[in-house]
Design an enzyme around this catalytic site. Structure first.
Site, mmCIF file in Angstrom:
data_model
loop_
_atom_site.group_PDB
_atom_site.id
_atom_site.type_symbol
_atom_site.label_atom_id
_atom_site.label_comp_id
_atom_site.label_asym_id
_atom_site.label_seq_id
_atom_site.Cartn_x
_atom_site.Cartn_y
_atom_site.Cartn_z
ATOM 1 N NE ARG A 18 4.662 -46.097 5.843
ATOM 2 C CZ ARG A 18 3.470 -45.775 6.320
ATOM 3 N NH1 ARG A 18 2.880 -44.658 5.923
ATOM 4 N NH2 ARG A 18 2.856 -46.556 7.188
ATOM 5 C CD GLU A 19 12.489 -48.126 8.591
ATOM 6 O OE1 GLU A 19 12.627 -49.344 8.826
ATOM 7 O OE2 GLU A 19 12.378 -47.653 7.433
ATOM 8 C CE LYS A 114 2.078 -34.464 -8.840
ATOM 9 N NZ LYS A 114 1.083 -35.177 -9.615
ATOM 10 C CB ILE A 437 -10.840 -31.981 -3.587
ATOM 11 C CG1 ILE A 437 -10.635 -30.514 -3.972
ATOM 12 C CG2 ILE A 437 -10.297 -32.885 -4.680
ATOM 13 C CD1 ILE A 437 -11.476 -30.058 -5.155
ATOM 14 C CD GLU A 490 -12.021 -39.687 -1.079
ATOM 15 O OE1 GLU A 490 -10.823 -40.013 -1.027
ATOM 16 O OE2 GLU A 490 -12.476 -38.920 -1.948
ATOM 17 C CD1 TRP A 567 0.124 -40.883 -9.819
ATOM 18 C CD2 TRP A 567 -1.594 -40.519 -8.428
ATOM 19 N NE1 TRP A 567 -0.024 -39.528 -9.705
ATOM 20 C CE2 TRP A 567 -1.073 -39.268 -8.858
ATOM 21 C CE3 TRP A 567 -2.681 -40.540 -7.556
ATOM 22 C CZ2 TRP A 567 -1.602 -38.050 -8.436
ATOM 23 C CZ3 TRP A 567 -3.213 -39.322 -7.131
ATOM 24 C CH2 TRP A 567 -2.674 -38.096 -7.562
ATOM 25 C CD GLU A 671 -2.858 -29.634 -5.905
ATOM 26 O OE1 GLU A 671 -2.144 -29.626 -4.899
ATOM 27 O OE2 GLU A 671 -2.988 -30.622 -6.629
ATOM 28 C CG HIS A 700 -0.087 -29.804 -0.956
ATOM 29 N ND1 HIS A 700 -0.874 -29.244 -1.926
ATOM 30 C CD2 HIS A 700 -0.067 -31.130 -1.212
ATOM 31 C CE1 HIS A 700 -1.299 -30.190 -2.742
ATOM 32 N NE2 HIS A 700 -0.830 -31.338 -2.328
ATOM 33 C CB CYS A 732 -5.572 -31.137 -3.195
ATOM 34 S SG CYS A 732 -5.253 -32.688 -4.065
#
Length: 765
Positions: A18-19, A114, A437, A490, A567, A671, A700, A732
């Site tokens: 994940r650089e 999406k 959410i 969470e 997912w 959403e 977002h 969300c």
């Protein structure tokens, strides 16, 4: 023997560890300069190109790299910049580029949705008053970079004009062709510059061709690609389709291009049937997508070689291209980063780098004969066999439960109209109840504490104490904000799917199996490698603890079967519907455990329901029926006074509203803030009888909404939805946001709610 060519369609941007993500976020946080960001990302880009070169790929894509999204790249290439970002008309700066995607204090971000039926998000082009001009030929830059730095004669990748415009908003059917006519010369300018620079091949992605559309629209493609051919007749254009078969196969393969890329993986067997029925032009290359670019399981190379041999009978001897079904953007970089996985599972995996190996093996087998790669074919054969025959994929208890599904109740005991009265009796919520959410910000401290626990630097007791402390802090914050229905936050979860994968049999988490979801947001889909079974309570401890801290209801939070499927990287040896039902049976036990322990509001999130719809409408009904069944399998056994919530993400809902109702959830949150008007219009046209919350602000973006903006969204929604049905919530989960902006936004949401609530209570009197 067949003279085949190996090709790739796109490579993951994230980097092995994940650089790319870290570089972007350092830049956004002011920790590095633009020059440092450009240097870091260039090194990643060249490393990826070098790997493809070393693996012997003949046609290596360039320009598939992006700082955020390839559709946004297309927009800034042609100067399609919304006016609110006050672009001056020159080359788009990196800051403006990111502002379009992320928003800023005085300009909301462009809508995000999406990419076809994947979990990747693109930034929606805003096409009203579009006047395309080439401001920045990014494809040319990346082509020359690969050529000059590595000696790679790359294949520039462009999002095709028809697909780009179809993905946009702000144009109607009447203006579409006029708009397309404006874009054609701009695309030609790009292509001519590439040809002048020495490019031989250009890949133009038109996945819209794999959707269901009116046949008359083929004329749009005929116009575009004739214009391209006339302008650059010597440039080899590969017209690339993916994610499905072609409804208009004959018309597409006869378009004036050098090559046509066809998906032979996600086509339900239709592509080979069309090839056999109609043949293939002998003057064109057929780019056969035979390696699955959307899943991580090792290919049965014997079967793939047999398929390619079959395809080769219909293609000119030197015109077969072997490639993945689609860009490898949708899979992790390499399984070599996963040395701790079970040997059988690891052997059955194929990430991006391994898929390139598979392409190289198949290309060599075609060109030099199968005996030239006999060892590689045998290794793949044994690995696939070992996984399929392992105990992982043969849980007899689970298989017996699936066989007995006809005896399992999948409907609530009372209809909604009757059970909602029982729920209202004990909940005693005000008009326009407020909730969130599910997740709250995962601060650096949360992430560090989890990392320390995973490394063994702190004990289980210390970690659990920290989670409880953070949960208690946020319960207090929610009470102080005066939110009506609370969540525990969470903090124990890294991801809403991965967390469940860590607790259910048949799942396997990875360490570095990251894929891009949107911008710098990466997800790590679990591997569903075997039969799924409930083994232990998953969410009960945290939910019960949170509920013990407050008299307000706290929601239990689960992820629903179809979202877990969509997912995750799902085993490919059984139908997905079977896996979804296995997940549903397992989660049913968790729902019952929550209820048994006093949790009477349970949210079962299905954010990915819409995105998983097949691209062909003819396949929709079975998918939707299966989705409804697995959801009800999860939720139907609760008592009538237990309230079931669900949540859905960015979607066009007008065509599945009946399915949403059929889920029979008591409350749904959707959403909607980036496309509020479109969603509201859906509810103006249909009668939805259950309770619903339309997201009133966009989570977002780091931007804090104003009270008046939230009130505007509430009032617009109430034109279409009865006030007694309406809930108020953010778009969300809030995990990716920072704490100050989260609290500020929620304060505005509650203030807006109370003011509108007061207005309505006056009206009622």
């Amino acid at each position: 023997m067949v003279k085949a060519i190996s090709s790739n369609l796109g490579y993951p941007r994230l980097g092995e560890k994940r650089e790319w993500k870290r570089a972007l976020e350092k830049f956004w946080n002011g920790a590095i300069s633009e020059e440092e960001l450009l240097a870091e990302t260039k090194a990643l880009r060249l490393h990826a190109l070098k790997k493809q070169q070393d693996k012997g790929i003949d046609l290596i894509p360039v320009g598939d790299f992006s700082f955020y999204d390839q559709v946004l790249d297309t927009s800034v290439t042609f100067g399609i910049i919304p006016k609110r970002f006050q672009h001056d008309g020159g080359k788009v700066s990196l800051n403006t580029y990111f502002d379009i995607a992320r928003g800023k204090s005085d300009a909301v971000a462009s809508e995000m949705t999406k990419w076809f039926n994947t979990n990747y998000h693109y930034i929606v082009p805003e096409l009203a008053e579009a006047d395309p001009k080439v401001l920045d030929n990014r494809a040319l830059y990346y082509y020359e970079e690969a050529k000059n730095e590595l000696g790679i004669e790359g294949k520039p990748v462009l999002v095709g004009p028809v697909t780009y415009l179809k993905l946009g908003k702000g144009s109607d059917a009447e203006s579409f062709e006029i708009l397309l006519d404006k874009f054609i010369p701009a695309y030609i300018e790009i292509l001519k510059e590439l040809e002048t620079a020495g490019a031989t091949w250009v890949q133009i992605d038109e996945p819209y061709l794999a959707t269901s559309f009116d046949k008359k629209e083929i004329a749009l493609f005929e116009k575009v690609y004739k214009a391209f051919h006339d302008a650059v007749p010597n440039l080899k254009i590969e017209l690339q389709t993916y994610f499905e078969s072609l409804d208009y196969y004959e018309e597409v393969v006869n378009l004036p291009v050098a090559a046509v890329g066809i998906d032979f993986v996600h086509d339900h067997g239709d592509s080979i049937k069309a090839l056999k029925a109609h043949g293939f032009p002998q003057n064109k290359y057929l780019a056969a997508g035979v390696i699955d670019g959307r899943n991580v399981w090792r290919s049965d190379l014997d079967a793939k070689l047999a398929l390619l041999t079959d395809i080769a009978h219909y293609v000119a001897e030197d015109k077969l291209i072997v490639q993945p079904s689609n860009s490898l953007l949708h899979v992790p970089v390499t399984k070599l980063s996963e040395p701790d996985l079970d040997e059988v599972i690891l052997g059955g995996l194929s990430f991006a780098d391994q898929k390139l190996d598979e392409i190289a093996i198949l290309t060599k087998a075609l060109t030099e004969g199968a005996e030239s790669v006999a060892a590689e074919l045998n290794e793949a054969r044994e690995a696939v066999k070992a996984l399929n025959e392992s105990s992982h994929r043969n849980n007899l208890e689970v298989q017996a439960a699936i066989a007995n599904l006809e005896n399992v109740r999948v409907d609530r005991e009372l209809p909604f109209a009757e059970r909602i009265k029982l729920q209202h009796e004990w909940l005693k919520l005000p008009l326009f109840p407020t909730t969130t959410i599910g997740s709250f910000p995962q601060s650096p401290e949360v992430r560090k504490t989890r990392a320390d626990w995973l490394k063994g630097n702190i004990t289980d007791a210390e970690y659990n104490a920290f989670i409880e402390k953070e949960t208690a802090r946020w319960i207090k914050i929610q009470e102080d904000l005066d939110i009506d229905v609370l969540v525990h936050g969470e903090f124990e979860r890294t991801d809403m799917v991965e967390y469940f994968g860590q607790k259910l049999a048949g799942f396997q988490a990875t360490k570095f199996g990251w894929v891009q979801s949107y911008g710098s947001r990466a997800v790590r889909p679990p591997l569903i490698y075997g039969d799924v079974a409930f083994t232990e309570e998953i969410t009960v401890k945290e939910s019960v603890y949170a509920q013990s801290l407050t008299k307000r209801p706290v929601k239990g939070m689960l992820t629903a079967p179809v979202t877990i499927i969509n997912w995750s990287f799902v085993r490919d040896d059984v139908p997905e519907s079977v896996v979804a039902n296995q997940v549903g049976l397992a989660l049913r036990k968790e729902v019952e455990a929550l209820e048994r322990n006093g949790i009477k509001v349970i949210q079962v999130d299905e954010p990915a329901l819409r995105e998983g719809l097949p691209l062909k409408q003819a396949r929709w009904q079975k998918y939707l029926d299966d989705a409804v069944y697995s959801f009800k399998l999860t939720t139907a056994s609760v008592q009538n006074d237990t309230q079931i919530h669900t949540h859905m993400c960015y979607s066009d809902f007008d065509d599945i509203i009946d399915t949403i109702s059929a889920l029979d959830a008591d409350v749904i949150s959707i959403e909607t803030s980036r496309s509020h008007g479109e969603i509201i219009s859906t509810f103006e046209e249909v009668t939805y009888d259950k309770e619903i919350g339309l997201g009133v602000y966009d989570i977002h973006s780091p931007r804090v909404p104003t009270v008046s903006e939230i009130q505007d969204n509430i009032r617009r929604a109430l034109r279409a939805i009865d006030a007694k049905q309406f809930w108020i919530n953010p778009d969300c989960g809030l995990k990716t946001r920072k704490e100050p902006e989260t609290i500020a936004a929620l304060q505005d949401m509650i203030k807006a709610t109370k003011e509108v609530r007061a207005e309505y209570q006056v009206l009622e009197k």
